[in-house]
Motif scaffolding. Structure first.
Motif, PDB file in Angstrom:
ATOM      1  N   MET A   1       0.758  -1.112  -0.152  1.00 18.31           N
ATOM      2  CA  MET A   1       0.138  -0.106  -0.095  1.00 18.31           C
ATOM      3  C   MET A   1       0.774   1.260  -0.141  1.00 18.31           C
ATOM      4  O   MET A   1       1.826   1.282   0.774  1.00 18.31           O
ATOM      5  N   LYS A   2       0.452   2.272  -0.961  1.00 16.34           N
ATOM      6  CA  LYS A   2       1.514   3.361  -1.044  1.00 16.34           C
ATOM      7  C   LYS A   2       0.632   4.519  -0.205  1.00 16.34           C
ATOM      8  O   LYS A   2      -0.585   4.393  -0.022  1.00 16.34           O
ATOM      9  N   ALA A   3       1.502   5.448   0.045  1.00 17.45           N
ATOM     10  CA  ALA A   3       1.072   6.407   0.899  1.00 17.45           C
ATOM     11  C   ALA A   3      -0.076   7.175   0.045  1.00 17.45           C
ATOM     12  O   ALA A   3      -0.907   7.891   0.599  1.00 17.45           O
ATOM     13  N   SER A   4       0.438   7.465  -1.123  1.00 18.30           N
ATOM     14  CA  SER A   4      -0.605   8.259  -2.286  1.00 18.30           C
ATOM     15  C   SER A   4      -2.049   7.610  -2.132  1.00 18.30           C
ATOM     16  O   SER A   4      -2.995   8.051  -2.232  1.00 18.30           O
ATOM     17  N   ASP A   5      -2.017   6.200  -2.249  1.00 15.84           N
ATOM     18  CA  ASP A   5      -3.199   5.322  -2.030  1.00 15.84           C
ATOM     19  C   ASP A   5      -4.021   5.461  -0.775  1.00 15.84           C
ATOM     20  O   ASP A   5      -5.380   5.768  -0.950  1.00 15.84           O
ATOM     21  N   ARG A   7      -3.910   8.387   1.257  1.00 14.36           N
ATOM     22  CA  ARG A   7      -4.336   9.908   1.236  1.00 14.36           C
ATOM     23  C   ARG A   7      -5.362   9.938   0.173  1.00 14.36           C
ATOM     24  O   ARG A   7      -6.177  11.015   0.618  1.00 14.36           O
ATOM     25  N   GLN A  45       4.770  -6.352   6.650  1.00 10.77           N
ATOM     26  CA  GLN A  45       4.175  -5.585   5.566  1.00 10.77           C
ATOM     27  C   GLN A  45       2.943  -4.866   6.387  1.00 10.77           C
ATOM     28  O   GLN A  45       2.562  -3.699   6.178  1.00 10.77           O
ATOM     29  N   ARG A  48       3.600  -2.130   8.906  1.00 11.77           N
ATOM     30  CA  ARG A  48       4.021  -1.005   8.237  1.00 11.77           C
ATOM     31  C   ARG A  48       2.835  -0.251   7.831  1.00 11.77           C
ATOM     32  O   ARG A  48       2.519   0.995   7.628  1.00 11.77           O
ATOM     33  N   ASP A  49       1.818  -0.956   7.334  1.00 17.04           N
ATOM     34  CA  ASP A  49       0.513  -0.639   6.431  1.00 17.04           C
ATOM     35  C   ASP A  49      -0.180   0.315   7.565  1.00 17.04           C
ATOM     36  O   ASP A  49      -0.867   1.268   7.597  1.00 17.04           O
ATOM     37  N   ARG A  52       1.365   3.318   8.549  1.00 12.94           N
ATOM     38  CA  ARG A  52       1.154   4.323   7.495  1.00 12.94           C
ATOM     39  C   ARG A  52      -0.174   4.980   7.663  1.00 12.94           C
ATOM     40  O   ARG A  52      -0.234   6.193   7.736  1.00 12.94           O
TER      41      ARG A  52
END
Length: 66
Positions: A1-5, A7, A45, A48-49, A52
């Motif tokens: 999962m990316k931070a942009s996802d 947000r 993982q 960390r998610d 985040r």
């Protein structure tokens, strides 16, 4: 999962995702304790998610108050 996802989601969606990840984290810990865990990288993982999502939710709260 990316931070942009993360947000791009609403606060309610983030809460649901956080709850889901915490349940998964519990299940992974349980599997590790009983020796049934196959994908050990998933523990890191998920952790960390969770961090985040919590960080971005905090950023949202702080920016709303500012």
């Amino acid at each position: 999962m990316k931070a942009s996802d993360v947000r791009a989601k609403t606060v309610d969606q983030l809460r649901e995702e956080l709850e889901s990840l915490k349940k998964e984290q519990f299940n992974l810990r349980f599997q590790r304790a009983t020796g049934q865990l196959e994908n050990t990288a998933r523990v890191r993982q998920v952790r960390r998610d969770i961090a985040r999502i919590q960080t971005i939710m905090r950023e949202m709260r702080v920016s709303d108050n500012a």
